[in-house]
Design a protein around this motif. Sequence first.
Motif, PDB file in Angstrom:
ATOM      1  N   THR A   1      -1.838 -11.649  -0.521  1.00 16.53           N
ATOM      2  CA  THR A   1      -0.971 -10.480  -0.492  1.00 16.53           C
ATOM      3  C   THR A   1      -0.635 -10.047  -1.915  1.00 16.53           C
ATOM      4  OG1 THR A   1       1.079 -11.764  -0.469  1.00 16.53           O
ATOM      5  CG2 THR A   1       0.029 -11.317   1.665  1.00 16.53           C
ATOM      6  N   SER A   2       0.016  -8.898  -2.058  1.00 13.25           N
ATOM      7  CA  SER A   2       0.373  -8.389  -3.385  1.00 13.25           C
ATOM      8  C   SER A   2       1.361  -9.301  -4.097  1.00 13.25           C
ATOM      9  CB  SER A   2       0.964  -6.983  -3.265  1.00 13.25           C
ATOM     10  OG  SER A   2       2.112  -6.991  -2.440  1.00 13.25           O
ATOM     11  N   SER A   3       2.116 -10.098  -3.342  1.00 16.50           N
ATOM     12  CA  SER A   3       3.081 -11.020  -3.947  1.00 16.50           C
ATOM     13  C   SER A   3       2.475 -12.377  -4.267  1.00 16.50           C
ATOM     14  CB  SER A   3       4.278 -11.206  -3.009  1.00 16.50           C
ATOM     15  OG  SER A   3       3.862 -11.781  -1.780  1.00 16.50           O
ATOM     16  N   GLY A   4       1.179 -12.538  -3.989  1.00 19.55           N
ATOM     17  CA  GLY A   4       0.501 -13.792  -4.287  1.00 19.55           C
ATOM     18  C   GLY A   4       0.460 -14.773  -3.141  1.00 19.55           C
ATOM     19  N   GLY A   5       1.009 -14.393  -1.994  1.00 17.81           N
ATOM     20  CA  GLY A   5       0.967 -15.271  -0.835  1.00 17.81           C
ATOM     21  C   GLY A   5      -0.420 -15.325  -0.223  1.00 17.81           C
ATOM     22  N   LEU A   6      -0.799 -16.482   0.287  1.00 17.40           N
ATOM     23  CA  LEU A   6      -2.110 -16.673   0.898  1.00 17.40           C
ATOM     24  C   LEU A   6      -1.979 -16.771   2.411  1.00 17.40           C
ATOM     25  CD1 LEU A   6      -3.702 -19.320  -1.520  1.00 17.40           C
ATOM     26  CD2 LEU A   6      -4.096 -16.855  -1.490  1.00 17.40           C
TER      27      LEU A   6
ATOM     28  N   VAL B   1      -9.524  -6.523  13.568  1.00 14.65           N
ATOM     29  CA  VAL B   1      -9.766  -7.084  12.241  1.00 14.65           C
ATOM     30  C   VAL B   1      -8.463  -7.164  11.467  1.00 14.65           C
ATOM     31  CG1 VAL B   1     -12.142  -6.282  12.109  1.00 14.65           C
ATOM     32  CG2 VAL B   1     -10.328  -4.828  11.227  1.00 14.65           C
ATOM     33  N   GLY B   2      -8.364  -8.199  10.636  1.00  9.49           N
ATOM     34  CA  GLY B   2      -7.275  -8.325   9.681  1.00  9.49           C
ATOM     35  C   GLY B   2      -7.713  -7.788   8.331  1.00  9.49           C
ATOM     36  N   MET B   3      -7.033  -8.210   7.273  1.00  7.48           N
ATOM     37  CA  MET B   3      -7.315  -7.725   5.913  1.00  7.48           C
ATOM     38  C   MET B   3      -7.085  -6.220   5.811  1.00  7.48           C
ATOM     39  SD  MET B   3      -8.262  -9.916   3.479  1.00  7.48           S
ATOM     40  CE  MET B   3      -9.556  -9.300   2.429  1.00  7.48           C
ATOM     41  N   ILE B   4      -5.965  -5.750   6.359  1.00  3.74           N
ATOM     42  CA  ILE B   4      -5.653  -4.325   6.383  1.00  3.74           C
ATOM     43  C   ILE B   4      -4.584  -4.012   5.338  1.00  3.74           C
ATOM     44  CG2 ILE B   4      -4.795  -2.435   7.799  1.00  3.74           C
ATOM     45  CD1 ILE B   4      -7.575  -3.526   8.594  1.00  3.74           C
TER      46      ILE B   4
ATOM     47  N   GLY C   1      -4.108  -1.966  -2.489  1.00 10.56           N
ATOM     48  CA  GLY C   1      -5.320  -2.756  -2.659  1.00 10.56           C
ATOM     49  C   GLY C   1      -5.220  -4.171  -2.141  1.00 10.56           C
ATOM     50  N   PHE C   2      -4.051  -4.556  -1.606  1.00 10.23           N
ATOM     51  CA  PHE C   2      -3.853  -5.894  -1.060  1.00 10.23           C
ATOM     52  C   PHE C   2      -3.543  -5.794   0.432  1.00 10.23           C
ATOM     53  CE2 PHE C   2      -2.951  -6.472  -5.529  1.00 10.23           C
ATOM     54  CZ  PHE C   2      -3.505  -7.715  -5.822  1.00 10.23           C
ATOM     55  N   PRO C   3      -4.019  -6.767   1.223  1.00 13.53           N
ATOM     56  CA  PRO C   3      -3.732  -6.728   2.659  1.00 13.53           C
ATOM     57  C   PRO C   3      -2.323  -7.226   2.962  1.00 13.53           C
ATOM     58  CG  PRO C   3      -4.993  -8.690   2.151  1.00 13.53           C
ATOM     59  CD  PRO C   3      -4.874  -7.914   0.857  1.00 13.53           C
ATOM     60  N   GLU C   4      -1.797  -6.779   4.096  1.00 11.64           N
ATOM     61  CA  GLU C   4      -0.546  -7.321   4.616  1.00 11.64           C
ATOM     62  C   GLU C   4      -0.886  -8.322   5.721  1.00 11.64           C
ATOM     63  OE1 GLU C   4      -0.106  -4.238   2.305  1.00 11.64           O
ATOM     64  OE2 GLU C   4      -0.521  -3.540   4.335  1.00 11.64           O
ATOM     65  N   GLU C   5      -0.159  -9.429   5.753  1.00 15.35           N
ATOM     66  CA  GLU C   5      -0.527 -10.533   6.636  1.00 15.35           C
ATOM     67  C   GLU C   5      -0.502 -10.147   8.109  1.00 15.35           C
ATOM     68  OE1 GLU C   5       0.626 -15.234   7.448  1.00 15.35           O
ATOM     69  OE2 GLU C   5       1.636 -14.096   5.863  1.00 15.35           O
ATOM     70  N   ASP C   6       0.454  -9.361   8.536  1.00 15.20           N
ATOM     71  CA  ASP C   6       0.599  -9.034   9.953  1.00 15.20           C
ATOM     72  C   ASP C   6       0.080  -7.643  10.294  1.00 15.20           C
ATOM     73  OD1 ASP C   6       1.765 -11.459  10.821  1.00 15.20           O
ATOM     74  OD2 ASP C   6       3.667 -10.859   9.915  1.00 15.20           O
ATOM     75  N   ALA C   7      -0.824  -7.115   9.469  1.00  8.65           N
ATOM     76  CA  ALA C   7      -1.413  -5.797   9.729  1.00  8.65           C
ATOM     77  C   ALA C   7      -2.821  -5.968  10.295  1.00  8.65           C
ATOM     78  CB  ALA C   7      -1.458  -4.973   8.449  1.00  8.65           C
TER      79      ALA C   7
ATOM     80  N   TRP D   1      -9.381  -1.117   5.678  1.00  7.96           N
ATOM     81  CA  TRP D   1      -9.901  -2.478   5.566  1.00  7.96           C
ATOM     82  C   TRP D   1     -10.197  -2.765   4.105  1.00  7.96           C
ATOM     83  CZ3 TRP D   1     -15.031  -4.557   8.057  1.00  7.96           C
ATOM     84  CH2 TRP D   1     -14.877  -5.917   8.365  1.00  7.96           C
ATOM     85  N   VAL D   2      -9.567  -3.783   3.538  1.00  6.48           N
ATOM     86  CA  VAL D   2      -9.724  -4.100   2.123  1.00  6.48           C
ATOM     87  C   VAL D   2     -11.180  -4.395   1.785  1.00  6.48           C
ATOM     88  CG1 VAL D   2      -9.110  -5.764   0.325  1.00  6.48           C
ATOM     89  CG2 VAL D   2      -7.351  -4.912   1.889  1.00  6.48           C
ATOM     90  N   ILE D   3     -11.902  -5.011   2.706  1.00  7.23           N
ATOM     91  CA  ILE D   3     -13.282  -5.410   2.450  1.00  7.23           C
ATOM     92  C   ILE D   3     -14.201  -4.202   2.297  1.00  7.23           C
ATOM     93  CG2 ILE D   3     -15.285  -6.555   3.485  1.00  7.23           C
ATOM     94  CD1 ILE D   3     -13.337  -8.581   4.661  1.00  7.23           C
TER      95      ILE D   3
END
Length: 269
Positions: free
Chosen positions: A157-162, A183-186, A192-198, A236-238
Amino acid sequence: MAWKRTNLGKVFSYPLLSLAALLNVAGFQASANARENSVVSSSDDNSGLSRFEARTIDRYGPFEADRRWSTYRAMSELFDRFWRRPTSRRTLFDAPSKSLERSNFLIEDRDEDGSGEFFVLYPRGGNKNSQDFGAYFDLSGDGEPDWIVFYGGTAMTSSGGLFWWHQHGIDSNADGGFDIRVVGMIDMDGDGFPEEDATAWVYDSDHDGLIDRAEHIVEGRVTEIEPVNGYLPLNWVISPELEKQPRVGDAVSSLFGLIAADIDAQTGS
């Protein structure tokens, strides 16, 4: 059961996984209101992983559109248990894939119930410690897998969380065709960073094999994805480029159907 054969057709870029590039998107018309927001808690599982799976399937199956988010969360939790906290790793089947060339398809029993739940795709003659793996479940109770979770990878995530993200394939009406892809990684805020629950959900509403619509679901909140020149921007970030997004009317092509065909071929389900 004779599984619906998928037409590989158009694919869109997915560089993190070798096999997931085969995935096209599918869908199913769904309500915008989630009926439940809780999952079966693993903390109350005093009877082992097999009982935990049975209780989860009993609670959330068969698939219902109006509680798709809570079911998604429950199946994600169930997959996590089979992946990271199995009670066994007994190989039931290990043979050349019937659907994917130069690959072997391995099925494991990870909860000591005598049946398979976990699969691994790996190169023939290669290392079985592959990144192409997942789990399959039967929510409809007809003996066929209708919910498949496919490992995606690790995201930041943008805050550095994995966090771990995955893809889900759903056969919503248990007819042998996977018509929903999740799909995740939204990236919902454009940083430019995904949100975990998106998540992004792509649907084949009328089960004709063609993409109809898509939506974002973030922590249970549903937003319809409006087409842009026919494309469905998933954020999708990918693959963020518009021309790499699925399009309304594209032929549905899904690795989930190929995985289901391998399960069918090896287990005789």
